[in-house]
Design a protein around this motif. Sequence first.
Motif, PDB file in Angstrom:
ATOM      1  N   THR A   1      42.473 -30.011  30.892  1.00  0.00           N
ATOM      2  CA  THR A   1      42.419 -29.144  29.724  1.00  0.00           C
ATOM      3  C   THR A   1      41.424 -27.992  29.883  1.00  0.00           C
ATOM      4  OG1 THR A   1      40.857 -30.697  28.829  1.00  0.00           O
ATOM      5  CG2 THR A   1      43.131 -30.858  28.030  1.00  0.00           C
ATOM      6  N   ASP A   2      40.410 -28.158  30.704  1.00  0.00           N
ATOM      7  CA  ASP A   2      39.378 -27.138  30.800  1.00  0.00           C
ATOM      8  C   ASP A   2      39.450 -26.431  32.153  1.00  0.00           C
ATOM      9  OD1 ASP A   2      37.114 -25.617  30.968  1.00  0.00           O
ATOM     10  OD2 ASP A   2      35.836 -27.083  29.966  1.00  0.00           O
ATOM     11  N   PRO A   3      39.729 -25.113  32.140  1.00  0.00           N
ATOM     12  CA  PRO A   3      39.879 -24.401  33.401  1.00  0.00           C
ATOM     13  C   PRO A   3      38.588 -24.345  34.231  1.00  0.00           C
ATOM     14  CG  PRO A   3      39.917 -22.876  31.540  1.00  0.00           C
ATOM     15  CD  PRO A   3      39.935 -24.254  30.970  1.00  0.00           C
ATOM     16  N   HIS A   4      37.430 -24.638  33.587  1.00  0.00           N
ATOM     17  CA  HIS A   4      36.178 -24.629  34.348  1.00  0.00           C
ATOM     18  C   HIS A   4      35.962 -25.946  35.092  1.00  0.00           C
ATOM     19  CE1 HIS A   4      35.031 -20.940  32.416  1.00  0.00           C
ATOM     20  NE2 HIS A   4      35.345 -21.474  31.256  1.00  0.00           N
ATOM     21  N   ASP A   5      36.825 -26.912  34.833  1.00  0.00           N
ATOM     22  CA  ASP A   5      36.642 -28.238  35.409  1.00  0.00           C
ATOM     23  C   ASP A   5      37.311 -28.385  36.753  1.00  0.00           C
ATOM     24  OD1 ASP A   5      35.239 -29.222  33.298  1.00  0.00           O
ATOM     25  OD2 ASP A   5      36.535 -30.975  33.031  1.00  0.00           O
ATOM     26  N   LEU A   6      36.600 -29.009  37.675  1.00  0.00           N
ATOM     27  CA  LEU A   6      37.175 -29.363  38.975  1.00  0.00           C
ATOM     28  C   LEU A   6      37.222 -30.883  39.031  1.00  0.00           C
ATOM     29  CD1 LEU A   6      35.133 -27.397  41.658  1.00  0.00           C
ATOM     30  CD2 LEU A   6      37.612 -27.398  41.377  1.00  0.00           C
ATOM     31  N   ALA A   7      38.416 -31.444  39.198  1.00  0.00           N
ATOM     32  CA  ALA A   7      38.504 -32.895  39.384  1.00  0.00           C
ATOM     33  C   ALA A   7      38.311 -33.173  40.867  1.00  0.00           C
ATOM     34  CB  ALA A   7      39.862 -33.397  38.916  1.00  0.00           C
ATOM     35  N   LEU A   8      37.383 -34.064  41.170  1.00  0.00           N
ATOM     36  CA  LEU A   8      37.052 -34.337  42.573  1.00  0.00           C
ATOM     37  C   LEU A   8      37.283 -35.814  42.894  1.00  0.00           C
ATOM     38  CD1 LEU A   8      33.633 -32.432  42.664  1.00  0.00           C
ATOM     39  CD2 LEU A   8      35.827 -31.607  43.530  1.00  0.00           C
ATOM     40  N   VAL A   9      37.568 -36.088  44.152  1.00  0.00           N
ATOM     41  CA  VAL A   9      37.591 -37.477  44.585  1.00  0.00           C
ATOM     42  C   VAL A   9      36.672 -37.640  45.790  1.00  0.00           C
ATOM     43  CG1 VAL A   9      39.906 -38.084  43.734  1.00  0.00           C
ATOM     44  CG2 VAL A   9      39.636 -37.122  46.030  1.00  0.00           C
ATOM     45  N   VAL A  10      36.227 -38.886  45.965  1.00  0.00           N
ATOM     46  CA  VAL A  10      35.363 -39.226  47.082  1.00  0.00           C
ATOM     47  C   VAL A  10      36.213 -40.049  48.043  1.00  0.00           C
ATOM     48  CG1 VAL A  10      33.221 -40.367  47.749  1.00  0.00           C
ATOM     49  CG2 VAL A  10      33.460 -39.407  45.426  1.00  0.00           C
ATOM     50  N   GLU A  11      36.234 -39.588  49.296  1.00  0.00           N
ATOM     51  CA  GLU A  11      37.088 -40.269  50.263  1.00  0.00           C
ATOM     52  C   GLU A  11      36.213 -40.900  51.342  1.00  0.00           C
ATOM     53  OE1 GLU A  11      41.028 -38.110  51.094  1.00  0.00           O
ATOM     54  OE2 GLU A  11      40.061 -38.324  53.052  1.00  0.00           O
ATOM     55  N   ARG A  12      36.616 -42.087  51.767  1.00  0.00           N
ATOM     56  CA  ARG A  12      35.928 -42.754  52.885  1.00  0.00           C
ATOM     57  C   ARG A  12      36.977 -43.490  53.698  1.00  0.00           C
ATOM     58  NH1 ARG A  12      33.395 -47.896  52.483  1.00  0.00           N
ATOM     59  NH2 ARG A  12      32.181 -48.290  54.346  1.00  0.00           N
ATOM     60  N   ASP A  13      36.983 -43.269  54.994  1.00  0.00           N
ATOM     61  CA  ASP A  13      38.014 -43.852  55.873  1.00  0.00           C
ATOM     62  C   ASP A  13      39.406 -43.627  55.295  1.00  0.00           C
ATOM     63  OD1 ASP A  13      35.948 -44.751  57.474  1.00  0.00           O
ATOM     64  OD2 ASP A  13      35.857 -46.705  56.468  1.00  0.00           O
ATOM     65  N   SER A  14      39.679 -42.426  54.861  1.00  0.00           N
ATOM     66  CA  SER A  14      40.983 -42.018  54.310  1.00  0.00           C
ATOM     67  C   SER A  14      41.367 -42.713  53.004  1.00  0.00           C
ATOM     68  CB  SER A  14      42.125 -42.240  55.311  1.00  0.00           C
ATOM     69  OG  SER A  14      41.823 -41.647  56.528  1.00  0.00           O
ATOM     70  N   ALA A  15      40.433 -43.431  52.381  1.00  0.00           N
ATOM     71  CA  ALA A  15      40.759 -44.067  51.103  1.00  0.00           C
ATOM     72  C   ALA A  15      39.916 -43.419  50.002  1.00  0.00           C
ATOM     73  CB  ALA A  15      40.463 -45.557  51.165  1.00  0.00           C
ATOM     74  N   VAL A  16      40.510 -43.261  48.821  1.00  0.00           N
ATOM     75  CA  VAL A  16      39.753 -42.720  47.690  1.00  0.00           C
ATOM     76  C   VAL A  16      38.903 -43.841  47.107  1.00  0.00           C
ATOM     77  CG1 VAL A  16      39.959 -41.782  45.363  1.00  0.00           C
ATOM     78  CG2 VAL A  16      41.380 -40.870  47.196  1.00  0.00           C
ATOM     79  N   VAL A  17      37.579 -43.647  47.125  1.00  0.00           N
ATOM     80  CA  VAL A  17      36.676 -44.718  46.669  1.00  0.00           C
ATOM     81  C   VAL A  17      35.850 -44.291  45.453  1.00  0.00           C
ATOM     82  CG1 VAL A  17      36.525 -45.728  48.972  1.00  0.00           C
ATOM     83  CG2 VAL A  17      34.833 -44.025  48.267  1.00  0.00           C
ATOM     84  N   GLY A  18      36.078 -43.080  44.971  1.00  0.00           N
ATOM     85  CA  GLY A  18      35.312 -42.644  43.807  1.00  0.00           C
ATOM     86  C   GLY A  18      35.881 -41.363  43.237  1.00  0.00           C
TER      87      GLY A  18
END
Length: 285
Positions: free
Chosen positions: A188-205
């Motif tokens: 909803t907010d254009p100022h927002d960046l959704a981020l993910v944390v990846e480790r060994d090709s898996a999303v962990v956060g």
Amino acid sequence: MTLPSIEVARGLTGAQREAIADLERRVLVHDGGRLKLEWGVLGQRPPDEANDLLAWDGDTLAGFCGIYDFGKDPELSGAVDPSYRRRGIGSALLDRTLELLAQRGRRSVLLVAPRATDSGRRFAQARGATFDHAEHHMELEGQPTGPPEPRPSTVGLLVRPAIEADRATVVSLLEDAFGDGAAAFGATDPHDLALVVERDSAVVGTLRLSLEGNAAGVYGLAVRSDLRGRGIGRAVLYQVCLEARRRGAYTVTLEVEVGNDHALGLYTSVGFELRTTEDYFSLAI
Ligand SMILES: CC(C)(COP(=O)(O)OP(=O)(O)OC[C@H]1O[C@@H](n2cnc3c(N)ncnc32)[C@H](O)[C@@H]1OP(=O)(O)O)[C@@H](O)C(=O)NCCC(=O)NCCS
């Protein structure tokens, strides 16, 4: 005495925002602390949706109530000018806001009451609202403390923008961490960046970073439950704060639930300091 008239705004004009900012200044001079008005959100209100209620006494904005509808229950935040209090303006704003939300099928709301003054808590309790939880508002000014000692679990961590294929994992991480996956992707907010944390090709956060001018905000930091307590949160937060600075942010803010000592310790270790605390009261519509 007649009550000020209540305007239900669809979108917000520059003049309306300026009046709200002016009201905010008058309130803070009197009460201290801060009002959780989410200026990034107020600057982007959709023009076809009623989310802001303004109580006018002639040209003076005597009170304001904003609807912040991003989670399970909409949050209401606002204030009445100190010289207009105890005249029923807060009640009139709340009644009108609840009417609007009832029409949208909502069943309950959260009232956000800053602890800098007693009035919000007393008002909420007078309306029959019950304490739900409290959040500390924390701020990092300047450089984050670090870098943290590398640990086996933090080697090779990658923070990257979330893509559509991450959606299910992000929702499940947020459900697990906050019992609410609905805020995923923060689209909803254009100022927002959704981020993910990846480790060994898996999303962990996951986390969201909002960037506006020289201020940044971190929201919804969640690490997969079986990997918590291994320094991943700290490493990610440090990296993200550096990135926010690189993009021009001088302050980074975040909110942490009171009682979440683990998270509080983590944020403090990266250099965040406690600024204010807000109580959330739940009110059935
Ligand atoms: C909370 C706030 C919005 C209330 O606005 P208001 O116009 O003064 O509220 P009302 O006049 O409608 O008050 C309704 C009832 O709430 C209670 N109340 C409100 N403020 C109170 C206070 N300071 N002390 C004790 N009771 C209070 C009273 O029962 C009051 O009825 P009464 O005056 O007949 O006794 C205003 O004090 C404010 O702006 N506070 C700072 C910002 C804030 O806390 N916002 C969050 C609101 S949840």
